[in-house]
Design an enzyme around this catalytic site. Structure first.
Site, PDB file in Angstrom:
ATOM      1  N   TRP A  58       3.298 -14.375 -21.912  1.00 56.55           N
ATOM      2  CA  TRP A  58       2.878 -14.451 -23.401  1.00 56.55           C
ATOM      3  C   TRP A  58       2.626 -13.423 -24.191  1.00 56.55           C
ATOM      4  O   TRP A  58       2.613 -12.898 -25.160  1.00 56.55           O
ATOM      5  CB  TRP A  58       2.683 -15.839 -23.776  1.00 56.55           C
ATOM      6  CG  TRP A  58       3.558 -16.963 -23.761  1.00 56.55           C
ATOM      7  CD1 TRP A  58       3.429 -17.966 -23.041  1.00 56.55           C
ATOM      8  CD2 TRP A  58       4.836 -16.938 -24.606  1.00 56.55           C
ATOM      9  NE1 TRP A  58       4.928 -18.576 -23.010  1.00 56.55           N
ATOM     10  CE2 TRP A  58       5.508 -18.157 -24.213  1.00 56.55           C
ATOM     11  CE3 TRP A  58       5.113 -16.430 -25.745  1.00 56.55           C
ATOM     12  CZ2 TRP A  58       6.834 -18.536 -24.582  1.00 56.55           C
ATOM     13  CZ3 TRP A  58       6.441 -16.839 -26.164  1.00 56.55           C
ATOM     14  CH2 TRP A  58       7.313 -17.681 -25.705  1.00 56.55           C
ATOM     15  N   ASP A 108      -4.371 -15.209 -29.634  1.00 58.39           N
ATOM     16  CA  ASP A 108      -3.454 -16.435 -29.477  1.00 58.39           C
ATOM     17  C   ASP A 108      -3.895 -17.504 -28.506  1.00 58.39           C
ATOM     18  O   ASP A 108      -4.150 -17.274 -27.284  1.00 58.39           O
ATOM     19  CB  ASP A 108      -2.194 -15.819 -29.037  1.00 58.39           C
ATOM     20  CG  ASP A 108      -0.828 -16.787 -28.529  1.00 58.39           C
ATOM     21  OD1 ASP A 108      -1.077 -18.256 -28.955  1.00 58.39           O
ATOM     22  OD2 ASP A 108       0.014 -16.413 -27.922  1.00 58.39           O
ATOM     23  N   LYS A 147       1.500 -27.874 -28.260  1.00 54.72           N
ATOM     24  CA  LYS A 147       0.760 -27.937 -26.899  1.00 54.72           C
ATOM     25  C   LYS A 147      -0.205 -29.100 -27.107  1.00 54.72           C
ATOM     26  O   LYS A 147      -0.039 -30.241 -26.407  1.00 54.72           O
ATOM     27  CB  LYS A 147       0.087 -26.884 -26.552  1.00 54.72           C
ATOM     28  CG  LYS A 147       0.926 -25.813 -25.510  1.00 54.72           C
ATOM     29  CD  LYS A 147       2.176 -25.309 -25.859  1.00 54.72           C
ATOM     30  CE  LYS A 147       2.595 -24.340 -25.048  1.00 54.72           C
ATOM     31  NZ  LYS A 147       3.803 -23.540 -25.456  1.00 54.72           N
TER      32      LYS A 147
HETATM   33  C1  LIG Z   1       0.477 -18.692 -25.140  1.00 52.48           C
HETATM   34  C2  LIG Z   1       1.975 -18.840 -25.975  1.00 52.48           C
HETATM   35  N1  LIG Z   1       2.123 -17.974 -27.211  1.00 52.48           N
HETATM   36  C3  LIG Z   1       3.010 -18.094 -27.975  1.00 52.48           C
HETATM   37  C4  LIG Z   1       4.077 -18.636 -27.485  1.00 52.48           C
HETATM   38  C5  LIG Z   1       5.260 -18.792 -28.545  1.00 52.48           C
HETATM   39  O1  LIG Z   1       5.305 -19.742 -29.364  1.00 52.48           O
HETATM   40  P1  LIG Z   1       6.509 -20.231 -30.555  1.00 52.48           P
HETATM   41  O2  LIG Z   1       7.512 -20.682 -29.888  1.00 52.48           O
HETATM   42  O3  LIG Z   1       5.495 -21.341 -31.414  1.00 52.48           O
HETATM   43  O4  LIG Z   1       6.740 -19.114 -31.269  1.00 52.48           O
HETATM   44  C6  LIG Z   1       4.168 -19.749 -26.637  1.00 52.48           C
HETATM   45  C7  LIG Z   1       5.133 -20.649 -26.070  1.00 52.48           C
HETATM   46  O5  LIG Z   1       5.136 -21.550 -25.325  1.00 52.48           O
HETATM   47  C8  LIG Z   1       2.908 -19.816 -25.617  1.00 52.48           C
HETATM   48  O6  LIG Z   1       2.711 -20.656 -24.809  1.00 52.48           O
END
Ligand SMILES: Cc1ncc(COP(=O)(O)O)c(C=O)c1O
Length: 373
Positions: A103, A173, A197
């Site tokens: 990520w 994030d 989550k």
């Molecule tokens: C740590 C993290 N950041 C970002 C994301 C992407 O999120 P989104 O699907 O809401 O754009 C995820 C997706 O699981 C994630 O686990």
């Protein structure tokens, strides 16, 4: 009643009492007499929903007064780009990123920052098995900001104390460990996390942003991509995801009523994770954890069995036993048990027992067939 246990990486399990209230609200929100799916986002009722959800988040995370709490759309992926658009030009040198797994790499490639970006730590050569310490970051103090991911959902890695570098504004994030433990918000320029989550269904993303930064944001952006728009509109610039935000309210109420504060919740989450890591540690011949010990995530426990065949067998038997969502992310495979806030200690202990029984049975069968050969 659904008795399957949900270890999904996200969208994740939600608390049963919340699901029951949601079921009722789809038919009729008692205090309004309408389905939650058909109530105006401009109604007084929805303003109260947003205000209470914000108040709960502020209370649980002890958010300082000089921070905005925003409810945004577009998931965490939009934040990858939006924060870079707004704040990428704040410093004399380009933004800095920690590359610690799937990520964080996405946060870099989707930021739009391009080749000027500075990677201040890269875990690729060590197979993304650990998080860095702040002292390891190669930071230029004039950088616009430092960005990192506090919990790598795929690899099951978590930063313990935060990554900070002097006065450099830190953007984090926290999608997969948001509100699972206390955090000192005052050390961050901005944190953000989608709801799916620990906080609710997909559709809403929370951003907590320090006030003074907003004055330094890029001018001339399209309204919808400018944090100032959402601050001015108190998160109702266009139609927000009413249902998702309503569930965030119910989940944050549940958190306050059940755990009191994030210290209490953190203690439960740690116990859940220990149940699984204890089995992995007790059986290193049979199971291998992905993360190095110091970076082990409390939220996502990623591991493999001795062979790919046994891993596949593990997943099949787990499904048959009613333990769902354990497949590792497509990028690394294996098993991933996600232990988000709504997953109970009992559910984690059932998985731990399953792991013990599985390894005992297959280790013995393997020993037997080797002796036989
Ligand atoms: C740590 C993290 N950041 C970002 C994301 C992407 O999120 P989104 O699907 O809401 O754009 C995820 C997706 O699981 C994630 O686990």
């Amino acid at each position: 009643m659904n008795l399957q246990y949900n270890f999904s990486g996200g969208p994740g399990a939600l608390p049963l009492p919340v699901l029951m209230q949601a079921q009722q609200a789809i038919l009729e929100v008692p205090e309004v007499g309408l389905s939650v799916l058909g109530i105006s986002h401009r109604s007084d009722w929805f303003r109260e929903v947003m205000d209470e959800a914000e108040a709960n988040i502020r209370h649980l995370l002890k958010v300082p007064q000089n921070y905005h709490v925003l409810f945004l759309q577009g998931g965490s992926t939009l934040q990858f780009a939006m924060l870079a658009m707004n704040f990428g030009g704040m410093g004399e040198s380009p933004p800095s990123y920690v590359s610690s797994g799937y990520w964080s790499r996405k946060s870099m490639s989707d930021s739009g920052v391009g080749s000027g970006m500075r990677i201040v730590w890269d875990g690729e050569s060590s197979g993304f098995r650990r998080m860095p310490k702040a002292a390891e970051l190669d930071i230029d103090s004039r950088t616009s900001y430092l960005h990192y991911v506090s919990n790598e959902t795929v690899e099951g890695l978590q930063v313990t104390d935060g990554l900070f570098a002097g006065d450099v504004p830190v953007f984090c994030d926290m999608s997969s460990d948001f509100m699972s433990r206390p955090v000192d918000i005052s050390r961050y320029a901005m944190i953000y996390a989608h709801a799916q989550k620990n906080l609710g269904p997909a559709g809403v993303t929370i951003a907590i942003l320090r006030e003074d930064l907003v004055e330094r944001a890029q001018i001339g952006l399209a309204n919808i991509l400018d944090y100032r728009t959402h601050i001015a509109a108190r998160s109702i610039y266009n139609t927000p995801p009413v249902f998702s935000i309503y569930i965030v309210l119910l989940v944050t109420r549940w958190m306050r009523e059940t755990f009191g504060d994030l210290e209490g919740l953190d203690a439960v989450n740690r116990r859940k994770a220990s149940l699984l890591y204890d089995v992995l540690d007790a059986e290193p011949e049979f199971y291998s954890a992905h993360a190095e010990r110091e970076s082990r995530s409390v939220m996502n426990v990623a591991f493999k069995c001795q062979t790919p065949e046994l891993t596949a067998q593990f997943l099949q038997e787990a499904r048959d036993a009613g333990l769902h969502g354990l497949e590792g992310h497509r990028s690394i495979g294996g098993v991933r048990a996600s232990l988000y806030n709504a997953l109970t200690e009992h559910e984690a202990s059932v998985l731990a027992s399953f792991m013990k029984i599985f390894s005992k049975r297959y280790a013995e069968a393997r020993e037997f067939s080797l002796a036989d050969a």
